[in-house]
Design an enzyme around this catalytic site. Structure first.
Site, short mmCIF file in Angstrom:
data_model
loop_
_atom_site.label_atom_id
_atom_site.label_comp_id
_atom_site.label_asym_id
_atom_site.label_seq_id
_atom_site.Cartn_x
_atom_site.Cartn_y
_atom_site.Cartn_z
N LYS A 1 0.87 -1.17 0.00
CA LYS A 1 0.00 0.00 0.00
C LYS A 1 0.91 1.23 0.00
CE LYS A 1 -3.71 2.44 1.26
NZ LYS A 1 -4.17 2.88 -0.03
N LEU B 1 -5.09 7.46 0.25
CA LEU B 1 -3.77 7.06 0.79
C LEU B 1 -3.72 6.96 2.31
CD1 LEU B 1 -1.23 8.92 -1.54
CD2 LEU B 1 -2.37 6.74 -1.89
N CYS C 1 -2.09 8.97 -8.02
CA CYS C 1 -3.29 8.74 -7.20
C CYS C 1 -4.32 9.84 -7.48
CB CYS C 1 -2.95 8.73 -5.71
SG CYS C 1 -4.45 8.52 -4.72
N LYS D 1 4.67 4.81 -11.53
CA LYS D 1 3.29 4.36 -11.80
C LYS D 1 2.51 5.44 -12.54
CE LYS D 1 -0.60 1.98 -9.83
NZ LYS D 1 -1.08 1.25 -8.68
N GLY E 1 -10.97 -2.43 -11.79
CA GLY E 1 -11.67 -3.69 -12.07
C GLY E 1 -11.84 -3.94 -13.55
N GLY F 1 -5.04 -6.34 -8.85
CA GLY F 1 -5.54 -5.33 -7.92
C GLY F 1 -6.90 -5.72 -7.37
C1 LIG Z 1 -9.15 0.01 -2.89
C2 LIG Z 1 -8.01 0.42 -3.76
C3 LIG Z 1 -6.90 1.07 -3.20
C4 LIG Z 1 -5.83 1.46 -3.98
N1 LIG Z 1 -4.75 2.07 -3.41
C5 LIG Z 1 -3.67 2.37 -4.16
C6 LIG Z 1 -2.50 2.91 -3.54
O1 LIG Z 1 -2.42 3.09 -2.34
N2 LIG Z 1 -1.45 3.20 -4.37
C7 LIG Z 1 -1.46 2.99 -5.73
O2 LIG Z 1 -0.47 3.26 -6.41
N3 LIG Z 1 -2.55 2.44 -6.32
C8 LIG Z 1 -3.65 2.13 -5.57
N4 LIG Z 1 -4.73 1.56 -6.17
C9 LIG Z 1 -4.72 1.32 -7.64
C10 LIG Z 1 -4.31 -0.12 -7.95
O3 LIG Z 1 -3.01 -0.41 -7.51
C11 LIG Z 1 -4.38 -0.38 -9.49
O4 LIG Z 1 -3.46 0.44 -10.14
C12 LIG Z 1 -5.76 -0.11 -10.07
O5 LIG Z 1 -6.78 -0.45 -9.17
C13 LIG Z 1 -6.00 -0.86 -11.39
O6 LIG Z 1 -5.90 -2.26 -11.21
P1 LIG Z 1 -7.16 -3.21 -10.89
O7 LIG Z 1 -8.24 -2.85 -11.87
O8 LIG Z 1 -6.65 -4.60 -11.03
O9 LIG Z 1 -7.58 -2.91 -9.49
C14 LIG Z 1 -5.84 1.19 -5.40
C15 LIG Z 1 -6.94 0.52 -5.95
C16 LIG Z 1 -8.01 0.13 -5.16
C17 LIG Z 1 -9.16 -0.61 -5.81
#
Ligand SMILES: Cc1cc2nc3c(=O)[nH]c(=O)nc-3n(C[C@H](O)[C@H](O)[C@H](O)COP(=O)(O)O)c2cc1C
Length: 316
Positions: free
Chosen positions: A49, A77, A135, A176, A228, A276
């Site tokens: 995280k 965050l 973010c 990122k 998602g 994710g």
């Molecule tokens: C609940 C949640 C919290 C997230 N927190 C962070 C984070 O703290 N730092 C970050 O770089 N990305 C964060 N993300 C983004 C994910 O790392 C990822 O880049 C994004 O969700 C796309 O992938 P996914 O569709 O598989 O979830 C978060 C995503 C979700 C759903």
């Protein structure tokens, strides 16, 4: 004759991963939360995280909601800050024995990124740093309102920041990227030029869900990040575009929920993938994908996952 097992190992900069399946920042907590559901040792790498210099409470609730084929989040965050992370969270990671990538961010200044990178550079168990410059759920540091322009929305700002962090750390450096831009390839090139070893893409897409009964936003911060399966085709397209423009390895993510969706990212150009939102649907999915990739490679007589990266056939 015995068939040779397909090779899954990949390099992210100088870091060797035994397989290319990682878990995405913010969706796997600090790993301990998942220890009862899966064998954490099987993962290629874990991204933590995002951690900031000072503790953050995160955004007010409600900060998540479901959407068709995905979810919105505006966690903002929430994290205990770097001191508590190092004292209380890192020891568990050390026990797992897989590469740990620490995601870092600042809402205020580049100096915070540098301070974080300097702190973590001296810690042997930290394999790499992921710069979360994308973010979408932070308030403007000056006005305290709305979501501010992201570093990842500005090629020059990205280049400046990556250069500054690059100077203070020898760790593998991953940047990122945000999908909330006109041209993700320009930002990707800026990060590569500045010395990033790899790129992670994509972070969430800025979105809005409305409760029509109350005519209010479903999320307290009004807009939030969509993740998602709904975002997968956008993420795969962006990986494909960036792959054609940069030489450094790409870590693809966005809506990966099974082997097939992971394979799409490799074919588009990713060297590794991150799961994710899929972790919330099935906490074991990343380990299932590792097995699924092996089966796919062997069935298709592909010796190594590296051969699959960027293998998209565009002619009909
Ligand atoms: C609940 C949640 C919290 C997230 N927190 C962070 C984070 O703290 N730092 C970050 O770089 N990305 C964060 N993300 C983004 C994910 O790392 C990822 O880049 C994004 O969700 C796309 O992938 P996914 O569709 O598989 O979830 C978060 C995503 C979700 C759903």
């Amino acid at each position: 004759m015995l068939k040779r097992q397909a090779q899954l190992s990949v390099y992210i900069g100088t870091l060797k991963l035994k397989n290319p399946v990682m878990v995405a920042s913010g969706t796997f907590g600090y790993a301990e939360e998942f220890k009862d559901y899966m064998d954490l040792k099987k993962l290629g790498a874990i991204v933590t995280k995002t951690v900031t210099l000072k503790p953050r409470q995160g955004n007010p609730v409600p900060r998540t909601c479901e959407t068709p084929a995905g979810m919105l989040n505006s966690i903002g965050l929430e994290n205990p800050g770097i001191d508590v992370f190092i004292d209380k969270k890192l020891p568990f990671f050390k026990k797992i024995g897989v590469p740990i990538i620490v995601s870092i961010a600042s809402e205020a200044s580049a100096e915070e990124f540098i301070a974080l990178a300097e702190r973590l550079d001296g810690i042997q168990e930290v394999s790499g740093l992921e710069l979360n410059i994308s973010c979408p759920n932070l308030k403007d540091a000056k006005s305290g309102r709305g979501s501010h322009a992201l570093i990842a929305q500005d090629a020059q700002a990205t280049q400046r920041l990556v250069k500054m962090v690059r100077k203070v750390t020898k760790k593998v450096l991953i940047t990122k990227l945000s999908p909330n831009v006109t041209s993700i390839t320009d930002i990707a090139e800026a990060a590569e030029d500045a010395g990033s070893d790899a790129l992670s893409l994509i972070n969430t897409l800025t979105a809005l869900c409305i409760d029509v009964k109350s005519r209010r936003p479903k999320i307290a911060t009004i807009t939030a990040g969509l993740s998602g399966p709904a975002i997968r085709p956008v993420a795969v397209r962006m990986v494909w575009e960036v792959y054609k423009r940069v030489k450094i390895p790409l870590i693809g993510m966005g809506g990966i929920t099974d082997t097939e969706s992971a394979l799409e990212f490799f074919i588009a150009g990713a060297s590794a993938i991150s799961v994710g939102t899929g972790n919330f649907l099935n906490p074991k999915v990343s380990t299932e994908i590792i097995g699924g990739i092996t089966q796919y490679l062997e069935k298709n007589n592909i010796r190594s996952i590296k051969k699959l990266t960027g293998s998209l056939l565009c002619q009909r």
